[in-house]
Design an enzyme around this catalytic site. Structure first.
Site, PDB file in Angstrom:
ATOM      1  N   HIS A  64       0.473  -1.481  -0.365  1.00 24.56           N
ATOM      2  CA  HIS A  64      -0.095   0.181   0.042  1.00 24.56           C
ATOM      3  C   HIS A  64       1.230   1.374   0.004  1.00 24.56           C
ATOM      4  CE1 HIS A  64       0.987  -0.337   3.747  1.00 24.56           C
ATOM      5  NE2 HIS A  64       0.682   1.386   4.638  1.00 24.56           N
ATOM      6  N   LYS A  69      10.105  -2.381   3.670  1.00 19.58           N
ATOM      7  CA  LYS A  69      10.264  -1.926   4.868  1.00 19.58           C
ATOM      8  C   LYS A  69      10.978  -3.405   5.995  1.00 19.58           C
ATOM      9  CE  LYS A  69      13.766   1.042   6.158  1.00 19.58           C
ATOM     10  NZ  LYS A  69      14.862  -0.536   6.833  1.00 19.58           N
ATOM     11  N   ASP A  98       2.604   6.981  10.797  1.00 24.79           N
ATOM     12  CA  ASP A  98       2.362   7.812   9.773  1.00 24.79           C
ATOM     13  C   ASP A  98       4.034   7.349   9.080  1.00 24.79           C
ATOM     14  OD1 ASP A  98       0.052   8.501   9.951  1.00 24.79           O
ATOM     15  OD2 ASP A  98       1.227   9.638  11.526  1.00 24.79           O
ATOM     16  N   LYS A 105      10.205  -7.944   5.851  1.00 30.55           N
ATOM     17  CA  LYS A 105      11.115  -9.236   6.994  1.00 30.55           C
ATOM     18  C   LYS A 105      11.745  -9.769   5.999  1.00 30.55           C
ATOM     19  CE  LYS A 105      11.597  -8.003  10.667  1.00 30.55           C
ATOM     20  NZ  LYS A 105      11.831  -6.392  11.968  1.00 30.55           N
ATOM     21  N   ASN A 232      20.530  -5.294  22.063  1.00 27.46           N
ATOM     22  CA  ASN A 232      20.187  -3.884  21.575  1.00 27.46           C
ATOM     23  C   ASN A 232      19.692  -2.700  21.991  1.00 27.46           C
ATOM     24  OD1 ASN A 232      18.748  -1.532  19.550  1.00 27.46           O
ATOM     25  ND2 ASN A 232      21.494  -1.626  18.636  1.00 27.46           N
TER      26      ASN A 232
END
Length: 473
Positions: A64, A69, A98, A105, A232
């Protein structure tokens, strides 16, 4: 929930619980829920003179928004269901804060600590080559990032490999984020997820209605915290919460076991101790829990419990024994659907992962923007701002007849560096994200917890993109 039920099943159950609150068409909900594509790879790598055939994946849950990412993890637990679940969460996570990406992934099924640096480089470059061949990577296509078992070193190898295949792409640096700063990375990326977790917890603790419901005082300062996992995310959450929030860390767990001290643990001293001795279990003045009892950390008495390791850590078995008033999901999926139901029935507030650990993708977005603009943040305005602030200070001194010390003057007039702007942008993102989730929660009497509110918010935002872009007929 049975331990055989997968992480993906939990994610889908959360979706199903939130979907009725959106009022959307059943077909559109189904499209949002499913994963658009999964690439399964088997590739050979020569290790110590022998060829190993490795299993790997890249999932793109939603298109979309473009690019997609999501991180790449190296773990023996990598499988298709896990990668799809994590890609799904990335779609919802980006929507909530946003960030204009679709969710993705990746993962390679290895134990990275069993390989040398040279071997890991071979594996990373070959995996990247496979993604390039199938057009599953690129600054406008799909942008990986670090995850469990990977870091800036692996991201640098990915960038270099991509660049060798695309030498004429001036935006090649945007093919991956989490790179070293000296290789087109951005300052503040390493700490980003942990800092985002801190900002999210702080916002929840500044919410009077939530704190009244829990019987806690307003604000994060002075509250007790237990951290599961000193990787981390966990280490940065702990140090920032202690240093900037005034939180008292009273319990910590790691792979070798757990420690507890109700009087407080200096997290910086503990990290130094573990780096030197290889274990937290020899840390002085703390109650020790061995490896077989490390999950006892979930039952330590505290205000805030931060699971910052892997998924499925709080389930139907141990959720009744959780004593924390707030469970802050710094990891992806640390609470199963059955565990979440029990916690909600007991009045425990769960700050959900799809909001809380969005700091990493937020700062990755900043890095991607920096790579596409070919300019570091602060370069244009830093000196201009400093001169403007100096004129203001000089005018105040001239008008009042009083002199500001040089030390204070330097603090006042200093313009923002890249790290300042990144942290400011992350803080704003996490504040606005929490406000939107809480508004969805408070405005809908039928929504009983923040997780359902967060999923409903994400689904609604993604549906708007589908309709606006004409993806949904």
């Amino acid at each position: 929930m049975s331990k055989n039920v997968s992480f993906l099943d939990s994610v889908n159950r959360y979706f199903d619980a939130a979907a009725p609150h959106t009022g959307l068409d059943e077909g559109l909900l189904k499209q949002i829920k499913v994963c658009n594509g999964v690439y399964q790879i088997h590739f050979p790598v020569k290790i110590n003179g022998k060829v190993e055939v490795l299993e790997a994946y890249r999932a793109q849950h939603s298109h979309h928004r473009s690019p997609t990412k999501g991180g790449i993890r190296y773990s023996n637990h990598v499988n298709q269901d896990e990668v799809v679940a994590l890609a799904t969460l990335m779609s919802y996570k980006c929507a909530i804060v946003d960030v204009p990406f679709g969710g993705a992934k990746g993962g390679v099924k290895i134990n990275p600590w069993e390989y040398s640096e040279q071997d890991l480089e071979k594996i990373t470059r070959r995996y990247t080559t496979e993604l390039i061949r199938r057009k599953f990577i690129g600054p406008a296509v799909d942008v990986p990032a670090p995850d469990y078992g990977t870091g800036s070193r692996e991201m640098a190898w990915i960038y270099d490999t991509y660049r060798s295949f695309h030498p004429d792409d001036i935006n090649a640096a945007g093919c991956v984020t989490g790179k070293p700063v000296n290789q087109n990375g951005v300052r503040g990326r390493t700490e980003a997820t942990g800092r985002g977790v801190f900002y999210g917890i702080r916002e929840a603790c500044n919410n009077k209605e939530l704190m009244d419901k829990l019987g806690l005082s307003m604000g994060i300062e002075g509250k007790t915290m237990v951290i599961q996992g000193l990787g981390n995310v966990g280490s940065h959450t702990a140090t920032i919460s202690q240093d900037e929030g005034g939180v008292k860390i009273i319990g910590v767990s790691e792979v070798e076991g757990a420690i507890y001290n109700p009087d407080g643990i200096d997290i910086h001293a503990l990290l130094r101790h573990r780096a030197h001795h290889g274990s937290i279990l020899s840390y002085p003045d703390a109650r020790i829990y061995g490896k077989d009892k490390r999950r006892a950390v979930m039952e330590f008495d505290c205000d805030i419990l931060v699971p910052a390791a892997l998924e499925n850590q709080i389930d139907g078995e141990n959720a009744p024994n959780v004593k924390a008033k707030i469970v802050a999901e710094a990891a992806n999926g640390p609470v199963t659907a059955d565990g979440a139901k029990i916690l909600a029935e007991r009045g425990v507030i769960v700050i959900p992962d799809i909001y809380l650990n969005a700091g990493g993708v937020t700062v990755s977005y900043f890095e991607w923007l920096k790579n596409l603009s070919h300019m570091r943040f602060g370069r244009l305005e830093k000196r201009f701002d400093e001169r403007a602030y100096r004129r203001i200070v000089d005018q105040i001194e001239a008008t009042t007849g009083k002199t500001i010390s040089e030390r204070d003057k330097e603090l006042i007039i200093r313009g923002a560096d890249e790290i300042d702007l990144v942290r400011s942008g992350l803080e704003e993102t996490m504040i606005q994200g929490f406000n939107q989730v809480y508004k969805m929660y408070s405005d809908n009497a039928e929504i009983k917890d923040l997780r359902t509110a967060a999923f409903a918010l994400a689904i609604s935002k993604i549906s708007s993109d589908y309709i606006a872009l004409g993806i949904w007929p």
